[in-house]
Design a protein around this motif. Structure first.
Motif, PDB file in Angstrom:
ATOM      1  N   THR A 197      30.656  64.040  -3.708  1.00 54.96           N
ATOM      2  CA  THR A 197      29.309  63.631  -4.143  1.00 54.96           C
ATOM      3  C   THR A 197      28.949  64.399  -5.411  1.00 54.96           C
ATOM      4  OG1 THR A 197      28.622  63.256  -1.851  1.00 54.96           O
ATOM      5  CG2 THR A 197      26.881  63.501  -3.500  1.00 54.96           C
ATOM      6  N   LYS A 213      24.731  58.749  -9.837  1.00 54.23           N
ATOM      7  CA  LYS A 213      25.386  59.344  -8.668  1.00 54.23           C
ATOM      8  C   LYS A 213      26.829  58.826  -8.587  1.00 54.23           C
ATOM      9  CE  LYS A 213      25.216  59.744  -3.622  1.00 54.23           C
ATOM     10  NZ  LYS A 213      24.495  59.383  -2.370  1.00 54.23           N
ATOM     11  N   ALA A 215      30.491  58.868  -6.191  1.00 46.81           N
ATOM     12  CA  ALA A 215      31.134  59.136  -4.898  1.00 46.81           C
ATOM     13  C   ALA A 215      32.635  59.081  -5.158  1.00 46.81           C
ATOM     14  CB  ALA A 215      30.715  58.108  -3.858  1.00 46.81           C
TER      15      ALA A 215
END
Length: 244
Positions: A197, A213, A215
């Motif tokens: 993350t 963001k 991942a």
């Protein structure tokens, strides 16, 4: 009266001498000393090393054992490609040069890799002001200006923290744009945040801040490489939007 017989002396033509001579081996059957010496001095042809004694071709290292020029060139090319700046990075630096603008970086999980990627580009000193590696949480506040209350409320791995890092390093290093990376490289989670993350941010003039963001999968190295690539792409997008 004893009768005496006259003594006879054998002559060369005596039958006894003829028989003795016939019993002796002929002179030609006995090798002379000269013949023996001659044969011993000259090495016979059979003494020369036979062809089988010559090292066979199999003993010579085969040509395949030596690296070919093609193989060396291929390895060199692969190393060059790995070290070459990415297209997004080259575009970012070119845009900043064209506009006379500058860039600064604040890094957490990437530990200076963004700055290293930037300084791989020749002439980047014209646009790169410098960077801060704020790995510890408290340094994000003292060095990059992230509010302590924000860090206490949301922690170091959060989109608001990434935005504050980018804006803070831009202001403190006097750059046109600021970039930031923060996240968990792994392999274990951190404070309830899963490995891979990552939050990246780019801050520009007029308080414009973009946060993304990520991942990411893979080991620590893969997560960090992916973070570097992503934040440079985000920066190039922001600069291009400002240009438009």
């Amino acid at each position: 009266m004893t009768q005496s017989h006259p003594l006879t002396t054998p002559t060369e033509s005596s039958p006894v001498d003829a028989a003795a001579k016939a019993a002796m081996p002929p002179a030609a059957a006995v090798p002379s000393q000269a013949a023996v010496s001659s044969e011993a001095a000259a090495p016979p042809e059979a003494a020369a090393p036979p062809e089988a004694a010559v090292p066979p071709e199999a003993a010579v290292p085969p040509e395949a054992a030596a690296p070919s020029e093609a193989a060396v060139s291929s390895e060199t090319a692969a190393s060059s490609d790995a070290a070459a700046p990415t297209e997004s990075l080259q575009r970012l630096v070119a845009l900043l040069k064209e506009r006379g603008e500058t860039l600064a970086t604040a890094e957490s999980l990437t530990g200076g890799l963004v700055g290293a990627a930037l300084t791989d580009v020749p002439g980047v000193s014209a646009v790169y002001r410098g960077g801060v590696v704020a790995y510890a949480t408290d340094l994000k506040a003292t060095l990059c200006g992230v509010p302590e209350e924000l860090l206490a409320a949301v922690g170091p791995v959060h989109p608001d923290t990434a935005a504050a890092l980018a804006a803070g390093v831009r202001e403190r290093l006097g750059a046109t744009y600021g970039l930031a990376t923060t996240g968990v490289a792994g392999p274990e989670p951190q404070a309830g945040v899963e490995a891979g993350t990552v939050y990246i941010a780019a801050a520009g003039p007029d308080d414009v801040v973009q946060v993304r963001k990520l991942a990411l999968s893979g080991d620590r190295a893969a997560v960090r490489r992916g973070s570097v690539q992503a934040v440079l792409e985000l920066a190039a997008e922001l600069v291009a939007e400002e240009l438009a």
